[in-house]
Design an enzyme around this catalytic site. Structure first.
Site, PDB file in Angstrom:
ATOM      1  N   LYS A   1       0.855  -1.366   0.004  1.00 39.65           N
ATOM      2  CA  LYS A   1      -0.020   0.103   0.141  1.00 39.65           C
ATOM      3  C   LYS A   1       0.941   1.310   0.015  1.00 39.65           C
ATOM      4  O   LYS A   1       0.610   2.142  -0.833  1.00 39.65           O
ATOM      5  CB  LYS A   1      -0.850   0.198   1.427  1.00 39.65           C
ATOM      6  CG  LYS A   1      -1.588   1.199   1.645  1.00 39.65           C
ATOM      7  CD  LYS A   1      -2.255   1.243   2.646  1.00 39.65           C
ATOM      8  CE  LYS A   1      -1.879   1.529   3.975  1.00 39.65           C
ATOM      9  NZ  LYS A   1      -1.282   3.047   4.325  1.00 39.65           N
ATOM     10  N   ASN A   2       1.803   1.193   0.771  1.00 44.33           N
ATOM     11  CA  ASN A   2       2.710   2.616   1.039  1.00 44.33           C
ATOM     12  C   ASN A   2       3.654   2.696  -0.073  1.00 44.33           C
ATOM     13  O   ASN A   2       4.174   3.940  -0.264  1.00 44.33           O
ATOM     14  CB  ASN A   2       3.343   2.539   2.444  1.00 44.33           C
ATOM     15  CG  ASN A   2       2.214   2.563   3.542  1.00 44.33           C
ATOM     16  OD1 ASN A   2       1.090   3.037   3.302  1.00 44.33           O
ATOM     17  ND2 ASN A   2       2.721   2.502   4.632  1.00 44.33           N
TER      18      ASN A   2
ATOM     19  N   CYS B   1      -5.521  12.025  12.643  1.00 44.16           N
ATOM     20  CA  CYS B   1      -6.259  10.688  12.484  1.00 44.16           C
ATOM     21  C   CYS B   1      -6.176  10.024  13.834  1.00 44.16           C
ATOM     22  O   CYS B   1      -5.545  10.473  15.003  1.00 44.16           O
ATOM     23  CB  CYS B   1      -5.888   9.826  11.490  1.00 44.16           C
ATOM     24  SG  CYS B   1      -4.378   9.031  11.697  1.00 44.16           S
TER      25      CYS B   1
ATOM     26  N   ARG C   1      -0.401  14.317  13.134  1.00 46.63           N
ATOM     27  CA  ARG C   1       0.109  14.157  11.910  1.00 46.63           C
ATOM     28  C   ARG C   1       0.121  15.268  10.967  1.00 46.63           C
ATOM     29  O   ARG C   1      -0.437  15.312   9.964  1.00 46.63           O
ATOM     30  CB  ARG C   1      -0.814  13.009  11.080  1.00 46.63           C
ATOM     31  CG  ARG C   1      -0.598  11.685  11.950  1.00 46.63           C
ATOM     32  CD  ARG C   1      -1.366  10.536  11.156  1.00 46.63           C
ATOM     33  NE  ARG C   1      -0.310  10.071  10.083  1.00 46.63           N
ATOM     34  CZ  ARG C   1      -0.724   8.818   9.536  1.00 46.63           C
ATOM     35  NH1 ARG C   1      -1.763   8.165   9.539  1.00 46.63           N
ATOM     36  NH2 ARG C   1       0.388   8.392   8.394  1.00 46.63           N
TER      37      ARG C   1
ATOM     38  N   GLN D   1       6.274  19.668   7.447  1.00 46.51           N
ATOM     39  CA  GLN D   1       7.595  19.659   6.713  1.00 46.51           C
ATOM     40  C   GLN D   1       7.497  19.601   5.021  1.00 46.51           C
ATOM     41  O   GLN D   1       8.087  19.657   4.278  1.00 46.51           O
ATOM     42  CB  GLN D   1       8.212  18.263   7.134  1.00 46.51           C
ATOM     43  CG  GLN D   1       8.582  18.414   8.522  1.00 46.51           C
ATOM     44  CD  GLN D   1       9.162  19.330   8.944  1.00 46.51           C
ATOM     45  OE1 GLN D   1      10.747  19.698   8.513  1.00 46.51           O
ATOM     46  NE2 GLN D   1       9.101  20.416   9.954  1.00 46.51           N
TER      47      GLN D   1
ATOM     48  N   ASP E   1       4.252   0.651  11.846  1.00 46.13           N
ATOM     49  CA  ASP E   1       3.245  -0.247  11.384  1.00 46.13           C
ATOM     50  C   ASP E   1       2.973  -1.703  11.670  1.00 46.13           C
ATOM     51  O   ASP E   1       2.035  -2.441  11.118  1.00 46.13           O
ATOM     52  CB  ASP E   1       3.120   0.020   9.741  1.00 46.13           C
ATOM     53  CG  ASP E   1       2.636   1.446   9.602  1.00 46.13           C
ATOM     54  OD1 ASP E   1       2.509   2.047  10.292  1.00 46.13           O
ATOM     55  OD2 ASP E   1       3.124   1.794   8.232  1.00 46.13           O
TER      56      ASP E   1
ATOM     57  N   ILE F   1       6.951   7.039  16.914  1.00 40.20           N
ATOM     58  CA  ILE F   1       6.691   7.727  15.882  1.00 40.20           C
ATOM     59  C   ILE F   1       5.240   8.708  16.054  1.00 40.20           C
ATOM     60  O   ILE F   1       5.209   9.678  15.706  1.00 40.20           O
ATOM     61  CB  ILE F   1       6.610   6.798  14.650  1.00 40.20           C
ATOM     62  CG1 ILE F   1       7.901   5.825  14.605  1.00 40.20           C
ATOM     63  CG2 ILE F   1       6.312   7.584  13.433  1.00 40.20           C
ATOM     64  CD1 ILE F   1       9.138   6.532  14.225  1.00 40.20           C
TER      65      ILE F   1
ATOM     66  N   ARG G   1      -8.792  -0.708   4.253  1.00 40.51           N
ATOM     67  CA  ARG G   1      -8.166   0.117   3.575  1.00 40.51           C
ATOM     68  C   ARG G   1      -6.565  -0.141   3.012  1.00 40.51           C
ATOM     69  O   ARG G   1      -5.944   0.285   2.076  1.00 40.51           O
ATOM     70  CB  ARG G   1      -7.788   1.524   4.610  1.00 40.51           C
ATOM     71  CG  ARG G   1      -8.602   2.528   4.815  1.00 40.51           C
ATOM     72  CD  ARG G   1      -8.145   3.534   5.928  1.00 40.51           C
ATOM     73  NE  ARG G   1      -6.772   4.021   5.322  1.00 40.51           N
ATOM     74  CZ  ARG G   1      -5.863   4.309   6.042  1.00 40.51           C
ATOM     75  NH1 ARG G   1      -5.828   4.324   7.327  1.00 40.51           N
ATOM     76  NH2 ARG G   1      -4.638   4.687   5.556  1.00 40.51           N
TER      77      ARG G   1
HETATM   78  C1  LIG Z   1       0.836   6.398   3.178  1.00 34.71           C
HETATM   79  C2  LIG Z   1       2.207   6.045   4.041  1.00 34.71           C
HETATM   80  O1  LIG Z   1       3.044   5.955   3.657  1.00 34.71           O
HETATM   81  N1  LIG Z   1       1.950   6.268   5.325  1.00 34.71           N
HETATM   82  C3  LIG Z   1       2.958   5.599   6.001  1.00 34.71           C
HETATM   83  C4  LIG Z   1       3.693   7.166   6.481  1.00 34.71           C
HETATM   84  O2  LIG Z   1       2.785   7.866   7.033  1.00 34.71           O
HETATM   85  P1  LIG Z   1       3.489   9.500   6.986  1.00 34.71           P
HETATM   86  O3  LIG Z   1       4.166   9.773   5.880  1.00 34.71           O
HETATM   87  O4  LIG Z   1       2.201  10.236   7.352  1.00 34.71           O
HETATM   88  O5  LIG Z   1       4.293   9.540   8.401  1.00 34.71           O
HETATM   89  P2  LIG Z   1       5.538  10.189   8.719  1.00 34.71           P
HETATM   90  O6  LIG Z   1       6.894   9.619   8.351  1.00 34.71           O
HETATM   91  O7  LIG Z   1       5.491  11.707   7.953  1.00 34.71           O
HETATM   92  O8  LIG Z   1       5.456  10.834   9.944  1.00 34.71           O
HETATM   93  C5  LIG Z   1       6.456  10.478  11.093  1.00 34.71           C
HETATM   94  C6  LIG Z   1       6.352  11.504  12.376  1.00 34.71           C
HETATM   95  O9  LIG Z   1       6.520  12.837  11.878  1.00 34.71           O
HETATM   96  C7  LIG Z   1       5.766  13.671  12.194  1.00 34.71           C
HETATM   97  N2  LIG Z   1       5.439  14.731  11.014  1.00 34.71           N
HETATM   98  C8  LIG Z   1       5.653  14.241   9.712  1.00 34.71           C
HETATM   99  C9  LIG Z   1       5.230  15.083   8.542  1.00 34.71           C
HETATM  100  C10 LIG Z   1       5.334  16.385   9.066  1.00 34.71           C
HETATM  101  O10 LIG Z   1       5.264  17.422   7.970  1.00 34.71           O
HETATM  102  N3  LIG Z   1       5.428  16.982  10.242  1.00 34.71           N
HETATM  103  C11 LIG Z   1       5.405  16.103  11.325  1.00 34.71           C
HETATM  104  O11 LIG Z   1       5.340  16.456  12.514  1.00 34.71           O
HETATM  105  C12 LIG Z   1       4.327  12.519  12.261  1.00 34.71           C
HETATM  106  O12 LIG Z   1       3.333  13.469  12.920  1.00 34.71           O
HETATM  107  C13 LIG Z   1       4.865  11.539  12.747  1.00 34.71           C
HETATM  108  O13 LIG Z   1       5.044  11.650  14.053  1.00 34.71           O
HETATM  109  O14 LIG Z   1       4.737   6.751   7.560  1.00 34.71           O
HETATM  110  C14 LIG Z   1       4.378   6.212   8.648  1.00 34.71           C
HETATM  111  C15 LIG Z   1       5.654   6.357   9.589  1.00 34.71           C
HETATM  112  O15 LIG Z   1       6.417   5.000   9.102  1.00 34.71           O
HETATM  113  C16 LIG Z   1       3.841   4.995   8.626  1.00 34.71           C
HETATM  114  O16 LIG Z   1       3.007   4.575   9.726  1.00 34.71           O
HETATM  115  C17 LIG Z   1       2.458   5.253   7.464  1.00 34.71           C
HETATM  116  O17 LIG Z   1       1.864   4.028   7.237  1.00 34.71           O
HETATM  117  C1  LIG Z   2      -0.650   4.469   9.286  1.00 33.52           C
HETATM  118  C2  LIG Z   2      -0.788   3.655   8.109  1.00 33.52           C
HETATM  119  O1  LIG Z   2      -1.245   4.434   6.977  1.00 33.52           O
HETATM  120  P1  LIG Z   2      -1.516   5.715   6.590  1.00 33.52           P
HETATM  121  O2  LIG Z   2      -0.402   6.682   6.699  1.00 33.52           O
HETATM  122  O3  LIG Z   2      -2.306   5.690   5.187  1.00 33.52           O
HETATM  123  O4  LIG Z   2      -2.689   6.372   7.829  1.00 33.52           O
HETATM  124  C3  LIG Z   2      -0.567   2.306   8.283  1.00 33.52           C
HETATM  125  O5  LIG Z   2      -0.231   1.983   6.850  1.00 33.52           O
HETATM  126  O6  LIG Z   2      -0.307   1.683   8.883  1.00 33.52           O
END
Ligand SMILES: CC(=O)N[C@H]1[C@@H](OP(=O)(O)OP(=O)(O)OC[C@H]2O[C@@H](n3ccc(=O)[nH]c3=O)[C@H](O)[C@@H]2O)O[C@H](CO)[C@@H](O)[C@@H]1O
Ligand SMILES: C=C(OP(=O)(O)O)C(=O)O
Length: 416
Positions: free
Chosen positions: A22-23, A116, A121, A125, A304, A326, A396
């Site tokens: 998915k990711n 969520c 989230r 950045q 995850d 995380i 999902r």
């Molecule tokens: C679609 C997808 O690929 N989803 C994955 C992606 O989510 P996603 O990319 O949303 O997760 P991030 O790696 O961005 O988040 C990591 C941490 O950074 C924080 N953060 C992130 C961006 C930002 O602009 N500001 C900020 O503060 C987030 O709140 C979190 O605490 O990586 C996560 C961490 O491996 C996984 O759990 C999700 O399954």
């Molecule tokens: C948190 C997850 O996905 P998403 O970033 O799409 O919410 C996940 O795949 O476990």
């Protein structure tokens, strides 16, 4: 609303084919916005999130042809640069259209995803990086409005490691003018898979697989063919299922080199693993041993997989500690697990688990994607019936999980 009814206590025996990740599929589908050529994608998993992403992409004018796990995209007629709230609210990964739309068309309007169940989230950045590349960004009425005739390469250091942040900035940088350096880049295999696709489309990227990506922008990208990387989280979920329920399963169509930490933890639990080139056999005939871990970015223990490994720890022969670093709220499954007779207490971002001999089935509610998977695993190990409600979260990110589990002997059915 669909639910899963599980009668626990069955050993799992047989083969399971792992789907595409998915990711990886979600950002890769967004890369279709970067070219007027054809993107021919295979191993695209049949998931609700993929359907949502295709719906979103169609709204931009991107042409989509889907034949099972094969998806062909053509971006020659894109004329709408928007991601509406109605779709973004159901799938945060929709933010991944921001970088490509802005890079190719000079503008984008994308709903802010909001928080969520697992945390707040933010996407600051993503915004900070695009601003460094010259984008003018305003936030109004819950939408991000981004404009820039031509993005310019920049050196970007993100405050923390962000997976979709790295992907968004990477997709913006490949069409920017000059050199972009992404420091502190995420190294998740799904980011790497996207980078390989972009290179196949004509992008110039160095440092793939490292935390420093150096991108030389090109004027345009062409079409390409790509096979989406297999889903390490789905694979680990089924391995946890056999660790909890016992049995002998072989997962196929899997990569074996991208989740070493999870495999090590499974061995520590007492699972006997045999690893082939694209398959892993897991045999389990004992009560699991407890494992302690903390989640971190790749190549560390993935957030995850946290809930699924916790599910195995519930019935382990001793105590364990699980620390989530995380996301600030990723223990929503704990209260539901306790309803099954688990003994878990939480202190800050650490859960303390006292293994019990037997879980007892009960109705439980899924709160997010991996929480749902963990409740299914707990249900497979529990005595009696477990009814998992709100499995739209599960759909999902898992392709017909109950069908794959039934095929290896689990007593699990989808009920309305
Ligand atoms: C679609 C997808 O690929 N989803 C994955 C992606 O989510 P996603 O990319 O949303 O997760 P991030 O790696 O961005 O988040 C990591 C941490 O950074 C924080 N953060 C992130 C961006 C930002 O602009 N500001 C900020 O503060 C987030 O709140 C979190 O605490 O990586 C996560 C961490 O491996 C996984 O759990 C999700 O399954
Ligand atoms: C948190 C997850 O996905 P998403 O970033 O799409 O919410 C996940 O795949 O476990």
């Amino acid at each position: 609303m669909d639910k899963l009814l599980i009668t626990g206590g069955k050993r799992l025996v047989g083969d399971i084919k792992i789907s595409g990740a998915k990711n990886a599929a979600l950002p890769i589908l967004c890369a279709g916005l970067l070219t007027a050529g054809d993107l021919e994608l295979t191993n695209v998993p049949l998931l609700h999130d993929v359907a949502t992403m295709l719906k979103l992409l169609r709204q931009t004018g991107l042409s989509v042809e889907q034949d099972g796990e094969k998806v062909t995209l053509n971006g020659s007629k894109i004329d709408k640069y928007e991601a509406p709230y109605e779709l973004v609210k159901t799938m945060r990964a929709s933010i991944l259209v921001l970088g490509p739309l802005l890079a190719r068309f000079g503008e984008a309007k994308v709903s802010l995803p909001g928080g969520c169940a697992i945390g707040s989230r933010p996407v600051d950045q993503h915004i900070k990086g695009l601003q460094a590349m010259g984008a003018e960004i305003t936030i109004d009425g819950g939408y991000i409005y981004a404009k820039c005739k031509k993005l310019k390469g920049a050196r970007i250091v993100t405050d923390m490691i962000t997976v979709t942040g790295t992907e968004n900035l990477l997709m913006a940088a490949v069409l920017a003018e000059g050199e972009t350096v992404l420091e502190n880049a995420a190294r998740e295999p799904e980011v790497t898979d996207l980078a390989h696709l972009l290179v196949a489309m004509g992008a110039k990227i160095e440092g793939i697989g490292t935390d420093r990506l150096v991108i030389q922008g090109v004027a345009e990208l062409h079409g390409a063919k790509h096979d989406v990387i297999s889903d390490r989280i789905e694979a680990a979920t089924f391995l946890c299922a056999v660790a909890a329920a016992g049995g002998d399963i072989t997962i196929r169509n899997t990569r074996t080199d991208i989740f070493d930490v999870a495999l090590d933890k499974l061995r520590e639990m007492g699972v006997e693993l045999t690893v082939g080139d694209n398959w892993i056999r897991a045999q389990m005939d004992q009560r699991p041993k407890p494992v302690t871990f903390r989640t971190t970015e790749y190549p560390g223990f993935p957030t995850d997989m946290q809930a699924q490994f916790m599910a195995v720890n519930l019935i382990a022969s001793g105590g364990s500690r699980v620390t989530e670093t995380i996301f600030e709220n990723r223990f929503m499954h704990v209260q539901e697990m306790n309803r099954l007779g688990a003994k878990i207490s939480i202190d800050g971002n650490t859960a303390y688990i006292d293994g019990v001999e037997q879980l007892i089935g009960a109705p439980v509610m899924a709160t997010d994607l991996r929480a749902s998977a963990s409740l299914v695993i707990a249900g497979l190990a529990a005595k009696g019936e477990t009814l998992v409600d709100r499995i739209y979260h599960l759909d999902r990110g898992y392709d017909r999980m109950e069908v794959k589990l039934s095929a290896v002997g689990a007593n699990i059915t989808r009920v309305k």
